[in-house]
Scaffold this motif. Structure first.
Motif, PDB file in Angstrom:
ATOM      1  N   TYR A 142      -6.000  74.448  70.827  1.00 16.37           N
ATOM      2  CA  TYR A 142      -5.571  74.292  72.328  1.00 16.37           C
ATOM      3  C   TYR A 142      -6.734  73.549  73.026  1.00 16.37           C
ATOM      4  CZ  TYR A 142      -7.316  78.628  71.363  1.00 16.37           C
ATOM      5  OH  TYR A 142      -8.156  79.617  70.885  1.00 16.37           O
ATOM      6  N   PRO A 143      -6.269  72.731  74.049  1.00 13.91           N
ATOM      7  CA  PRO A 143      -7.475  72.065  74.559  1.00 13.91           C
ATOM      8  C   PRO A 143      -8.503  72.777  75.538  1.00 13.91           C
ATOM      9  CG  PRO A 143      -5.290  71.525  75.824  1.00 13.91           C
ATOM     10  CD  PRO A 143      -5.102  72.278  74.644  1.00 13.91           C
ATOM     11  N   ARG A 144      -7.678  73.952  76.127  1.00 19.64           N
ATOM     12  CA  ARG A 144      -8.670  74.846  76.977  1.00 19.64           C
ATOM     13  C   ARG A 144      -8.407  76.049  76.899  1.00 19.64           C
ATOM     14  NH1 ARG A 144      -6.219  74.410  82.892  1.00 19.64           N
ATOM     15  NH2 ARG A 144      -4.123  74.050  82.420  1.00 19.64           N
ATOM     16  N   CYS A 145      -9.257  76.983  77.291  1.00 23.79           N
ATOM     17  CA  CYS A 145      -8.990  78.597  77.186  1.00 23.79           C
ATOM     18  C   CYS A 145      -8.300  78.703  78.466  1.00 23.79           C
ATOM     19  CB  CYS A 145     -10.344  79.063  77.501  1.00 23.79           C
ATOM     20  SG  CYS A 145     -10.105  80.857  77.029  1.00 23.79           S
ATOM     21  N   LEU A 146      -7.291  79.509  78.290  1.00 23.81           N
ATOM     22  CA  LEU A 146      -6.219  79.906  79.263  1.00 23.81           C
ATOM     23  C   LEU A 146      -6.274  81.510  79.200  1.00 23.81           C
ATOM     24  CD1 LEU A 146      -3.154  77.604  78.510  1.00 23.81           C
ATOM     25  CD2 LEU A 146      -4.737  77.444  80.374  1.00 23.81           C
ATOM     26  N   ALA A 147      -7.098  82.183  78.313  1.00 25.59           N
ATOM     27  CA  ALA A 147      -7.119  83.682  78.377  1.00 25.59           C
ATOM     28  C   ALA A 147      -7.930  84.331  79.299  1.00 25.59           C
ATOM     29  CB  ALA A 147      -7.083  84.079  76.773  1.00 25.59           C
ATOM     30  N   THR A 148      -9.396  83.338  79.261  1.00 28.54           N
ATOM     31  CA  THR A 148     -10.341  83.920  80.079  1.00 28.54           C
ATOM     32  C   THR A 148     -10.183  83.523  81.469  1.00 28.54           C
ATOM     33  OG1 THR A 148     -11.558  83.828  78.097  1.00 28.54           O
ATOM     34  CG2 THR A 148     -13.045  84.202  80.215  1.00 28.54           C
ATOM     35  N   SER A 193     -15.964  82.280  87.453  1.00 29.47           N
ATOM     36  CA  SER A 193     -15.690  82.224  86.364  1.00 29.47           C
ATOM     37  C   SER A 193     -14.522  81.473  85.754  1.00 29.47           C
ATOM     38  CB  SER A 193     -16.116  83.574  85.532  1.00 29.47           C
ATOM     39  OG  SER A 193     -15.888  83.284  84.127  1.00 29.47           O
ATOM     40  N   PHE A 194     -13.438  82.018  86.649  1.00 34.95           N
ATOM     41  CA  PHE A 194     -12.065  81.637  86.427  1.00 34.95           C
ATOM     42  C   PHE A 194     -12.111  80.157  86.475  1.00 34.95           C
ATOM     43  CE2 PHE A 194      -8.170  80.314  87.799  1.00 34.95           C
ATOM     44  CZ  PHE A 194      -7.131  80.925  86.682  1.00 34.95           C
ATOM     45  N   ARG A 195     -12.596  79.579  87.694  1.00 34.43           N
ATOM     46  CA  ARG A 195     -12.730  78.191  87.900  1.00 34.43           C
ATOM     47  C   ARG A 195     -13.782  77.312  87.075  1.00 34.43           C
ATOM     48  NH1 ARG A 195     -12.836  80.280  93.461  1.00 34.43           N
ATOM     49  NH2 ARG A 195     -15.251  80.119  93.517  1.00 34.43           N
ATOM     50  N   PHE A 196     -14.794  77.907  86.640  1.00 35.83           N
ATOM     51  CA  PHE A 196     -15.349  77.314  85.683  1.00 35.83           C
ATOM     52  C   PHE A 196     -14.785  77.152  84.220  1.00 35.83           C
ATOM     53  CE2 PHE A 196     -18.200  78.141  81.720  1.00 35.83           C
ATOM     54  CZ  PHE A 196     -18.905  76.982  81.852  1.00 35.83           C
ATOM     55  N   VAL A 197     -14.125  78.147  83.706  1.00 33.63           N
ATOM     56  CA  VAL A 197     -13.478  78.331  82.557  1.00 33.63           C
ATOM     57  C   VAL A 197     -12.029  77.098  82.489  1.00 33.63           C
ATOM     58  CG1 VAL A 197     -11.914  79.507  80.855  1.00 33.63           C
ATOM     59  CG2 VAL A 197     -14.029  80.658  81.767  1.00 33.63           C
ATOM     60  N   ARG A 198     -11.605  77.086  83.766  1.00 37.92           N
ATOM     61  CA  ARG A 198     -10.432  76.270  83.909  1.00 37.92           C
ATOM     62  C   ARG A 198     -10.842  74.923  83.836  1.00 37.92           C
ATOM     63  NH1 ARG A 198      -8.488  79.838  82.123  1.00 37.92           N
ATOM     64  NH2 ARG A 198      -6.462  81.050  82.864  1.00 37.92           N
ATOM     65  N   HIS A 199     -12.063  74.310  84.440  1.00 39.39           N
ATOM     66  CA  HIS A 199     -12.314  73.065  85.000  1.00 39.39           C
ATOM     67  C   HIS A 199     -13.426  72.591  84.061  1.00 39.39           C
ATOM     68  CE1 HIS A 199      -9.279  73.450  87.554  1.00 39.39           C
ATOM     69  NE2 HIS A 199      -9.717  74.390  88.322  1.00 39.39           N
ATOM     70  N   GLU A 200     -14.423  73.275  83.398  1.00 37.69           N
ATOM     71  CA  GLU A 200     -15.707  72.930  83.048  1.00 37.69           C
ATOM     72  C   GLU A 200     -15.962  73.125  81.436  1.00 37.69           C
ATOM     73  OE1 GLU A 200     -19.135  73.264  85.677  1.00 37.69           O
ATOM     74  OE2 GLU A 200     -17.517  73.824  87.261  1.00 37.69           O
ATOM     75  N   LEU A 201     -15.566  74.443  81.007  1.00 40.90           N
ATOM     76  CA  LEU A 201     -16.029  74.884  79.854  1.00 40.90           C
ATOM     77  C   LEU A 201     -15.371  74.017  78.620  1.00 40.90           C
ATOM     78  CD1 LEU A 201     -16.926  77.174  77.958  1.00 40.90           C
ATOM     79  CD2 LEU A 201     -14.685  78.305  78.206  1.00 40.90           C
ATOM     80  N   ASP A 202     -16.124  73.517  77.685  1.00 45.75           N
ATOM     81  CA  ASP A 202     -15.533  72.994  76.521  1.00 45.75           C
ATOM     82  C   ASP A 202     -15.525  73.897  75.420  1.00 45.75           C
ATOM     83  OD1 ASP A 202     -15.434  71.304  74.270  1.00 45.75           O
ATOM     84  OD2 ASP A 202     -17.336  70.225  74.384  1.00 45.75           O
ATOM     85  N   CYS A 209     -11.580  83.363  67.836  1.00 51.27           N
ATOM     86  CA  CYS A 209     -12.048  84.395  68.662  1.00 51.27           C
ATOM     87  C   CYS A 209     -11.074  85.480  69.013  1.00 51.27           C
ATOM     88  CB  CYS A 209     -12.632  83.874  70.110  1.00 51.27           C
ATOM     89  SG  CYS A 209     -11.193  83.268  71.066  1.00 51.27           S
ATOM     90  N   ARG A 210     -11.425  86.426  69.644  1.00 48.01           N
ATOM     91  CA  ARG A 210     -10.550  87.423  69.797  1.00 48.01           C
ATOM     92  C   ARG A 210      -9.114  87.070  70.725  1.00 48.01           C
ATOM     93  NH1 ARG A 210      -9.538  92.790  67.666  1.00 48.01           N
ATOM     94  NH2 ARG A 210     -11.574  93.027  67.757  1.00 48.01           N
ATOM     95  N   MET A 211      -9.429  86.127  71.439  1.00 48.38           N
ATOM     96  CA  MET A 211      -8.289  85.559  72.347  1.00 48.38           C
ATOM     97  C   MET A 211      -7.640  84.482  71.861  1.00 48.38           C
ATOM     98  SD  MET A 211      -8.006  87.377  75.421  1.00 48.38           S
ATOM     99  CE  MET A 211      -7.788  88.746  74.055  1.00 48.38           C
ATOM    100  N   ASP A 212      -7.721  83.923  70.711  1.00 50.96           N
ATOM    101  CA  ASP A 212      -7.146  83.013  70.041  1.00 50.96           C
ATOM    102  C   ASP A 212      -5.661  83.061  69.918  1.00 50.96           C
ATOM    103  OD1 ASP A 212      -7.466  80.411  68.342  1.00 50.96           O
ATOM    104  OD2 ASP A 212      -6.191  81.650  66.887  1.00 50.96           O
ATOM    105  N   GLU A 213      -5.065  84.103  69.553  1.00 44.54           N
ATOM    106  CA  GLU A 213      -3.525  84.156  69.731  1.00 44.54           C
ATOM    107  C   GLU A 213      -2.948  84.056  71.234  1.00 44.54           C
ATOM    108  OE1 GLU A 213      -1.108  84.148  67.224  1.00 44.54           O
ATOM    109  OE2 GLU A 213      -2.709  83.455  65.774  1.00 44.54           O
TER     110      GLU A 213
END
Length: 227
Positions: free
Chosen positions: A134-140, A187-196, A204-208
């Protein structure tokens, strides 16, 4: 309990310890099961093994040991997942497709009392690498949290000690305050908009969870769970 071998010699080599520790671990597991049964407790006791080239030919031996001698409730056979910040790189490109033949042999160990869990789906995903991600992490940071020995609460195991994933400390605040606090929102904002996520570990544990959410949000599948 991680029990990454079926013999003392291989256990010592993988865990980098003394061969006698293998018998110590096995005896402790036996004592746990005996105490659980004696007190008629409901807890489940099992082990997991990280499947590696060094122990692949001992997985059947380990399954027999866990079921018949240690009387455990389950054994999980799982693949190695490379942490991008780990010094060890030995197993980074390990292809688990060559070990999938073990699934059929290990399935014979299932009984009403014992379950052999072979993570074949995870192993197949390890072979795919980044290709089908997937293009970005939606779980964290919604689905997972880690509380360190220091009391610090982090939102991702791949970024422990990274201040961007540090939500607070349970010694200074209660968990609800941390979970609903500003540091987690940041952290939510960082993960949604900046995390590569290419810097994240594969499988990872959150892959599924991420695969599910990606289908739900980006593919716009209305009935993901339809049977």
């Amino acid at each position: 309990m991680s029990l990454n071998a079926g013999t003392a010699a291989t256990y010592a080599a993988i865990h980098q310890t003394k061969a006698s520790d293998f018998d110590k671990v096995c005896n402790n597991l036996k004592r746990l099961v005996e105490a659980r049964d004696r007190r008629e407790l409901k807890c489940t006791i099992g082990a997991q093994v990280l499947l590696l080239p060094e122990n692949a030919d001992e997985i059947v031996t380990l399954a027999r040991l866990c079921r018949d001698e240690l009387k455990l409730d389950y054994l999980v056979v799982k693949p190695y997942s490379q942490h991008n910040f780990s010094i060890t790189q030995t197993y980074r490109d390990l292809d688990y497709r060559k070990f999938l033949f073990l699934q059929e042999e290990l399935a014979a160990f299932d009984t009403e009392r014992f379950q052999l869990i072979f993570r074949n789906n995870t192993m197949n995903k390890s072979a795919d690498g980044q290709a089908a991600r997937y293009p970005r992490c939606l779980a964290t940071p919604a689905f997972w949290a880690y509380i360190m020995a220091t009391g610090a609460v982090y939102g991702c195991s791949a970024y422990l000690l990274d201040p961007r994933f540090d939500y607070g400390n349970v010694n200074a605040q209660d968990f609800q305050q941390i979970w609903e606090g500003e540091k987690r929102r940041e952290s939510f904002r960082f993960v949604r908009h900046e995390l590569d996520i290419h810097a994240c570990r594969v499988n990872c544990r959150m892959d599924e969870v991420n695969r599910y959410l990606d289908r739900l949000i980006n593919d716009r599948v209305d009935h993901v769970n339809f049977i």
